[in-house]
Motif scaffolding. Structure first.
Motif: not given
Length: 213
Positions: A80, A149, A152, A157
Protein backbone atom coordinates in the motif's frame (compact mmCIF):
# COMPACT_ATOMS: atom_id res chain seq x y z
CA UNK A 1 10.03 -16.87 8.45
CA UNK A 2 12.45 -14.85 6.33
CA UNK A 3 14.26 -11.97 8.07
CA UNK A 4 14.00 -9.68 5.04
CA UNK A 5 10.53 -8.98 3.69
CA UNK A 6 11.90 -6.85 0.83
CA UNK A 7 15.11 -7.06 -1.19
CA UNK A 8 15.92 -4.41 -3.79
CA UNK A 9 18.63 -5.79 -6.05
CA UNK A 10 20.65 -3.62 -8.42
CA UNK A 11 17.74 -1.44 -9.53
CA UNK A 12 18.47 1.00 -12.36
CA UNK A 13 16.12 3.39 -14.13
CA UNK A 14 16.56 5.94 -16.90
CA UNK A 15 14.01 8.43 -18.15
CA UNK A 16 14.56 10.47 -21.30
CA UNK A 17 18.24 9.63 -21.28
CA UNK A 18 18.65 10.78 -17.67
CA UNK A 19 19.77 8.35 -14.97
CA UNK A 20 17.12 8.31 -12.20
CA UNK A 21 18.40 5.30 -10.25
CA UNK A 22 21.78 3.66 -10.70
CA UNK A 23 22.33 0.14 -9.34
CA UNK A 24 20.42 0.64 -6.06
CA UNK A 25 20.42 -2.30 -3.61
CA UNK A 26 19.15 -2.70 -0.04
CA UNK A 27 17.12 -5.06 2.13
CA UNK A 28 14.33 -4.27 4.59
CA UNK A 29 13.64 -6.37 7.68
CA UNK A 30 10.17 -7.53 8.56
CA UNK A 31 8.43 -5.05 10.88
CA UNK A 32 10.98 -2.23 10.68
CA UNK A 33 10.63 1.39 9.61
CA UNK A 34 13.13 1.92 6.80
CA UNK A 35 13.71 5.53 5.70
CA UNK A 36 14.98 6.61 2.28
CA UNK A 37 16.59 10.04 2.71
CA UNK A 38 17.57 12.25 -0.20
CA UNK A 39 17.03 15.64 -1.81
CA UNK A 40 14.14 16.39 -4.19
CA UNK A 41 14.82 14.85 -7.59
CA UNK A 42 17.04 12.05 -6.25
CA UNK A 43 14.68 9.28 -7.37
CA UNK A 44 12.96 8.45 -4.06
CA UNK A 45 9.43 8.50 -5.47
CA UNK A 46 10.46 6.50 -8.54
CA UNK A 47 12.04 3.87 -6.28
CA UNK A 48 8.86 3.54 -4.21
CA UNK A 49 6.73 3.27 -7.35
CA UNK A 50 9.00 0.50 -8.66
CA UNK A 51 8.61 -1.40 -5.37
CA UNK A 52 4.82 -0.95 -5.58
CA UNK A 53 4.72 -2.09 -9.21
CA UNK A 54 3.44 1.26 -10.48
CA UNK A 55 6.56 1.79 -12.60
CA UNK A 56 8.96 -0.68 -14.18
CA UNK A 57 12.72 -0.67 -13.64
CA UNK A 58 15.15 -1.02 -16.54
CA UNK A 59 17.44 -3.44 -14.67
CA UNK A 60 17.40 -5.32 -11.37
CA UNK A 61 14.94 -7.25 -9.24
CA UNK A 62 12.33 -6.52 -6.60
CA UNK A 63 11.97 -9.45 -4.19
CA UNK A 64 9.06 -9.59 -1.70
CA UNK A 65 8.83 -12.47 0.77
CA UNK A 66 11.56 -14.28 -1.13
CA UNK A 67 9.81 -14.09 -4.51
CA UNK A 68 10.91 -12.02 -7.50
CA UNK A 69 7.87 -9.84 -8.32
CA UNK A 70 9.15 -7.93 -11.35
CA UNK A 71 6.24 -9.10 -13.51
CA UNK A 72 3.59 -8.88 -10.77
CA UNK A 73 0.97 -6.11 -11.09
CA UNK A 74 0.50 -3.86 -8.02
CA UNK A 75 -2.49 -5.77 -6.61
CA UNK A 76 -0.42 -9.00 -6.41
CA UNK A 77 2.40 -7.42 -4.38
CA UNK A 78 0.29 -6.68 -1.29
CA UNK A 79 1.83 -3.23 -0.94
CA UNK A 80 0.00 0.00 0.00
CA UNK A 81 1.32 3.46 -0.89
CA UNK A 82 0.66 7.00 0.33
CA UNK A 83 1.60 9.48 -2.39
CA UNK A 84 3.26 12.83 -1.72
CA UNK A 85 0.25 14.58 -3.34
CA UNK A 86 -2.14 12.65 -0.99
CA UNK A 87 -4.70 12.36 -3.85
CA UNK A 88 -7.80 12.14 -1.68
CA UNK A 89 -11.23 11.96 -3.33
CA UNK A 90 -12.40 15.47 -2.47
CA UNK A 91 -16.06 14.76 -3.30
CA UNK A 92 -16.14 11.91 -0.77
CA UNK A 93 -16.30 11.84 3.02
CA UNK A 94 -13.36 10.78 5.15
CA UNK A 95 -15.10 7.44 5.78
CA UNK A 96 -15.55 6.85 2.05
CA UNK A 97 -11.92 7.73 1.34
CA UNK A 98 -10.60 5.28 3.93
CA UNK A 99 -13.03 2.60 2.76
CA UNK A 100 -12.21 2.96 -0.96
CA UNK A 101 -9.37 0.37 -1.16
CA UNK A 102 -11.53 -2.14 0.74
CA UNK A 103 -14.47 -1.56 -1.60
CA UNK A 104 -12.11 -2.06 -4.57
CA UNK A 105 -11.17 -5.55 -3.33
CA UNK A 106 -14.84 -6.32 -2.58
CA UNK A 107 -14.74 -6.65 1.21
CA UNK A 108 -18.15 -7.01 2.83
CA UNK A 109 -19.91 -4.04 4.42
CA UNK A 110 -19.52 -5.25 8.00
CA UNK A 111 -15.77 -5.73 7.61
CA UNK A 112 -15.38 -2.31 5.97
CA UNK A 113 -17.30 -0.56 8.77
CA UNK A 114 -15.22 -2.26 11.46
CA UNK A 115 -11.87 -1.74 9.72
CA UNK A 116 -12.46 1.95 8.90
CA UNK A 117 -13.47 2.77 12.47
CA UNK A 118 -10.55 0.78 13.86
CA UNK A 119 -8.02 2.67 11.74
CA UNK A 120 -9.75 6.03 12.35
CA UNK A 121 -9.50 5.44 16.10
CA UNK A 122 -5.80 4.57 15.75
CA UNK A 123 -5.14 7.89 13.97
CA UNK A 124 -7.59 9.87 16.12
CA UNK A 125 -9.84 10.98 13.26
CA UNK A 126 -13.11 9.29 14.33
CA UNK A 127 -14.74 12.71 14.81
CA UNK A 128 -14.27 13.71 11.15
CA UNK A 129 -15.43 10.53 9.40
CA UNK A 130 -18.54 12.27 8.04
CA UNK A 131 -16.66 15.36 6.83
CA UNK A 132 -15.90 15.85 3.14
CA UNK A 133 -12.22 15.61 2.24
CA UNK A 134 -12.15 19.10 0.71
CA UNK A 135 -13.02 20.57 4.13
CA UNK A 136 -9.99 19.15 5.94
CA UNK A 137 -6.88 20.89 7.26
CA UNK A 138 -3.42 19.84 6.08
CA UNK A 139 -2.80 17.68 9.14
CA UNK A 140 -6.20 16.02 8.83
CA UNK A 141 -5.64 15.28 5.13
CA UNK A 142 -2.32 13.66 6.01
CA UNK A 143 -3.93 11.43 8.64
CA UNK A 144 -6.72 10.41 6.24
CA UNK A 145 -4.21 9.51 3.51
CA UNK A 146 -2.25 7.33 5.94
CA UNK A 147 -5.50 5.78 7.24
CA UNK A 148 -6.57 4.89 3.71
CA UNK A 149 -3.28 3.07 3.13
CA UNK A 150 -3.44 1.27 6.48
CA UNK A 151 -7.04 0.16 5.87
CA UNK A 152 -5.69 -2.37 3.39
CA UNK A 153 -3.87 -5.06 5.35
CA UNK A 154 -0.67 -4.98 3.33
CA UNK A 155 2.71 -6.60 3.95
CA UNK A 156 4.54 -3.33 3.21
CA UNK A 157 3.41 0.30 3.51
CA UNK A 158 5.18 2.90 1.35
CA UNK A 159 4.94 6.52 2.50
CA UNK A 160 6.23 9.12 0.04
CA UNK A 161 7.22 12.35 1.86
CA UNK A 162 4.32 11.97 4.33
CA UNK A 163 5.03 15.23 6.19
CA UNK A 164 5.96 17.47 3.26
CA UNK A 165 4.39 20.96 3.16
CA UNK A 166 3.12 20.80 6.74
CA UNK A 167 4.03 23.52 9.19
CA UNK A 168 6.55 22.77 11.94
CA UNK A 169 3.96 22.32 14.73
CA UNK A 170 1.82 19.83 12.79
CA UNK A 171 4.94 18.07 11.51
CA UNK A 172 6.24 17.56 15.05
CA UNK A 173 2.84 16.28 16.24
CA UNK A 174 2.58 13.79 13.37
CA UNK A 175 6.12 12.53 13.98
CA UNK A 176 5.19 11.81 17.58
CA UNK A 177 1.97 10.06 16.57
CA UNK A 178 3.77 8.09 13.88
CA UNK A 179 6.23 6.66 16.41
CA UNK A 180 3.29 5.42 18.50
CA UNK A 181 1.53 4.14 15.39
CA UNK A 182 4.42 2.01 14.16
CA UNK A 183 4.59 0.14 17.47
CA UNK A 184 0.85 -0.60 17.30
CA UNK A 185 0.65 -1.53 13.62
CA UNK A 186 3.79 -3.69 13.71
CA UNK A 187 4.07 -3.78 9.92
CA UNK A 188 6.95 -2.98 7.58
CA UNK A 189 7.01 0.70 6.63
CA UNK A 190 9.26 2.30 4.02
CA UNK A 191 9.22 6.09 4.20
CA UNK A 192 10.89 8.61 1.89
CA UNK A 193 11.84 12.09 3.04
CA UNK A 194 14.15 14.98 2.22
CA UNK A 195 14.21 16.03 5.90
CA UNK A 196 17.03 14.53 8.03
CA UNK A 197 15.00 15.25 11.18
CA UNK A 198 12.19 12.99 9.91
CA UNK A 199 14.71 10.30 9.02
CA UNK A 200 16.48 10.31 12.39
CA UNK A 201 13.27 10.62 14.41
CA UNK A 202 11.34 7.84 12.65
CA UNK A 203 13.68 5.35 11.03
CA UNK A 204 15.07 2.13 12.46
CA UNK A 205 17.55 2.35 9.58
CA UNK A 206 18.19 5.04 6.96
CA UNK A 207 19.29 4.76 3.32
CA UNK A 208 20.94 7.92 2.01
CA UNK A 209 20.25 8.54 -1.70
CA UNK A 210 22.81 10.82 -3.36
CA UNK A 211 21.86 12.76 -6.49
CA UNK A 212 24.51 13.19 -9.18
CA UNK A 213 25.33 16.77 -10.12
Amino acid sequence: MREYILEVRNISKRRGGKVILDNVSFSVRRGEVFVILGPPGSGKTTLLKIIAGLEAQDLGDIVINGEVVNTFPPYMRNVAMVFETLALYTNMTVFENIASPLIAIKKDREYIEKRVREIASLLRIEQILDRRADKLSGGERQRVAIARALAKEADIYLLDEPFLNLDAKIRYALRTEFKKLKSIVGKTIILSTSDPHDALALGDRVLLVIMDA
